[in-house]
Design a protein around this motif. Sequence first.
Motif, short mmCIF file in Angstrom:
data_model
loop_
_atom_site.label_atom_id
_atom_site.label_comp_id
_atom_site.label_asym_id
_atom_site.label_seq_id
_atom_site.Cartn_x
_atom_site.Cartn_y
_atom_site.Cartn_z
N PHE A 1 0.83 -1.20 0.00
CA PHE A 1 0.00 0.00 0.00
C PHE A 1 0.87 1.26 0.00
CE2 PHE A 1 -2.86 -3.25 1.79
CZ PHE A 1 -3.80 -3.23 0.77
N SER A 2 2.04 1.16 0.57
CA SER A 2 2.99 2.28 0.49
C SER A 2 3.47 2.47 -0.95
CB SER A 2 4.19 2.04 1.40
OG SER A 2 3.76 1.94 2.73
N HIS A 3 3.63 1.37 -1.66
CA HIS A 3 4.02 1.46 -3.07
C HIS A 3 2.90 2.07 -3.91
CE1 HIS A 3 7.92 -0.53 -3.13
NE2 HIS A 3 7.45 -1.34 -2.19
N ILE A 4 1.66 1.72 -3.59
CA ILE A 4 0.52 2.32 -4.29
C ILE A 4 0.47 3.82 -4.01
CG2 ILE A 4 -2.00 2.40 -4.41
CD1 ILE A 4 -1.95 -0.64 -3.90
N ALA A 5 0.73 4.20 -2.75
CA ALA A 5 0.75 5.62 -2.40
C ALA A 5 1.86 6.35 -3.15
CB ALA A 5 0.92 5.79 -0.89
N ALA A 6 3.04 5.72 -3.25
CA ALA A 6 4.15 6.34 -3.99
C ALA A 6 3.79 6.49 -5.47
CB ALA A 6 5.42 5.51 -3.82
N LEU A 7 3.12 5.48 -6.02
CA LEU A 7 2.67 5.54 -7.41
C LEU A 7 1.70 6.71 -7.60
CD1 LEU A 7 2.41 3.82 -10.22
CD2 LEU A 7 0.26 3.12 -9.20
N LEU A 8 0.72 6.84 -6.72
CA LEU A 8 -0.26 7.91 -6.82
C LEU A 8 0.36 9.29 -6.63
CD1 LEU A 8 -3.26 6.28 -4.93
CD2 LEU A 8 -3.00 6.60 -7.40
N VAL A 9 1.34 9.40 -5.74
CA VAL A 9 2.04 10.67 -5.55
C VAL A 9 2.80 11.04 -6.83
CG1 VAL A 9 3.92 11.80 -4.29
CG2 VAL A 9 2.16 10.54 -3.05
N GLY A 10 3.41 10.04 -7.48
CA GLY A 10 4.11 10.30 -8.73
C GLY A 10 3.17 10.77 -9.83
N VAL A 11 2.01 10.13 -9.94
CA VAL A 11 1.02 10.55 -10.93
C VAL A 11 0.58 11.99 -10.64
CG1 VAL A 11 -1.33 10.17 -11.79
CG2 VAL A 11 0.19 8.23 -11.46
N CYS A 12 0.29 12.26 -9.38
CA CYS A 12 -0.19 13.60 -9.00
C CYS A 12 0.89 14.66 -9.19
CB CYS A 12 -0.67 13.60 -7.56
SG CYS A 12 -2.20 12.66 -7.34
N ALA A 13 2.13 14.35 -8.90
CA ALA A 13 3.21 15.33 -9.03
C ALA A 13 3.34 15.83 -10.46
CB ALA A 13 4.53 14.72 -8.56
N VAL A 14 3.09 14.96 -11.42
CA VAL A 14 3.22 15.36 -12.82
C VAL A 14 1.92 15.93 -13.37
CG1 VAL A 14 3.66 14.47 -15.14
CG2 VAL A 14 5.07 13.70 -13.23
N SER A 15 0.78 15.35 -13.00
CA SER A 15 -0.46 15.72 -13.68
C SER A 15 -1.29 16.80 -12.97
CB SER A 15 -1.32 14.48 -13.88
OG SER A 15 -1.63 13.88 -12.65
N VAL A 16 -1.15 16.97 -11.68
CA VAL A 16 -1.99 17.93 -10.95
C VAL A 16 -1.77 19.37 -11.43
CG1 VAL A 16 -2.37 18.99 -8.68
CG2 VAL A 16 -2.52 16.52 -8.96
N PRO A 17 -0.54 19.82 -11.71
CA PRO A 17 -0.41 21.18 -12.23
C PRO A 17 -1.21 21.41 -13.52
CG PRO A 17 1.71 20.40 -11.52
CD PRO A 17 0.78 19.23 -11.44
N TRP A 18 -1.20 20.42 -14.40
CA TRP A 18 -1.99 20.54 -15.63
C TRP A 18 -3.48 20.49 -15.33
CZ3 TRP A 18 -1.08 22.39 -20.19
CH2 TRP A 18 -1.95 22.13 -21.23
N MET A 19 -3.88 19.68 -14.37
CA MET A 19 -5.30 19.62 -14.00
C MET A 19 -5.77 20.94 -13.40
SD MET A 19 -5.66 15.86 -12.33
CE MET A 19 -5.66 14.38 -13.29
N VAL A 20 -4.94 21.58 -12.60
CA VAL A 20 -5.28 22.88 -12.02
C VAL A 20 -5.43 23.91 -13.13
CG1 VAL A 20 -4.40 24.77 -10.57
CG2 VAL A 20 -4.27 22.41 -9.76
N ARG A 21 -4.54 23.88 -14.09
CA ARG A 21 -4.63 24.77 -15.24
C ARG A 21 -5.92 24.54 -16.01
NH1 ARG A 21 -5.46 24.24 -20.51
NH2 ARG A 21 -4.52 25.82 -21.78
#
Length: 167
Positions: A136-156
């Motif tokens: 579950f920590s690996h899943i959290a790390a995966l989700l953090v990686g996805v969010c780190a790249v995609s959230v700025p574009w989603m906010v835009r």
Amino acid sequence: PAGDVPVMVEADGTILSTPDSTGTNFSSFFYLLTALLLFLLERRLSGGQTLAIASLIYLFSVPMLHSAVSGTGETLSAAMVTLLMLMISVDSNKSFLYSFVVGAVLGACYLTSYVFLALLIPLIIHKTAGGEEGRFSHIAALLVGVCAVSVPWMVRNLHFGGNALIA
């Protein structure tokens, strides 16, 4: 999407004389990179026991050749997804940093084409099926990686278009 080749051309249009040649060069680079990544993936999955059949089919595919010389973003999408598949084939849930990087590559795939966000579900299943401690920590790390790249574009997207997922 943010990762489309014309956006990259605007950021780098001064290297070559014309934007058309720059777009074609970017597409051709990612076309050849995809062939190399596909070759490495094929060798990884077969244990080095097969010829580079998939890479050769890809290299001589008329639609991909057309994409390579047209300056579109399909070759970038193909390279990103092939890189993601190669990383998944190597992934063994041993490093949280590696899970984060896999998530970041998935986020970059999402930026090249929105449909790649659907790959998040099979990736979470893959991480869960590992059966190791800390999955579950690996899943959290995966989700953090996805969010780190995609959230700025989603906010835009949310700011300019009113929809976070699609521009």
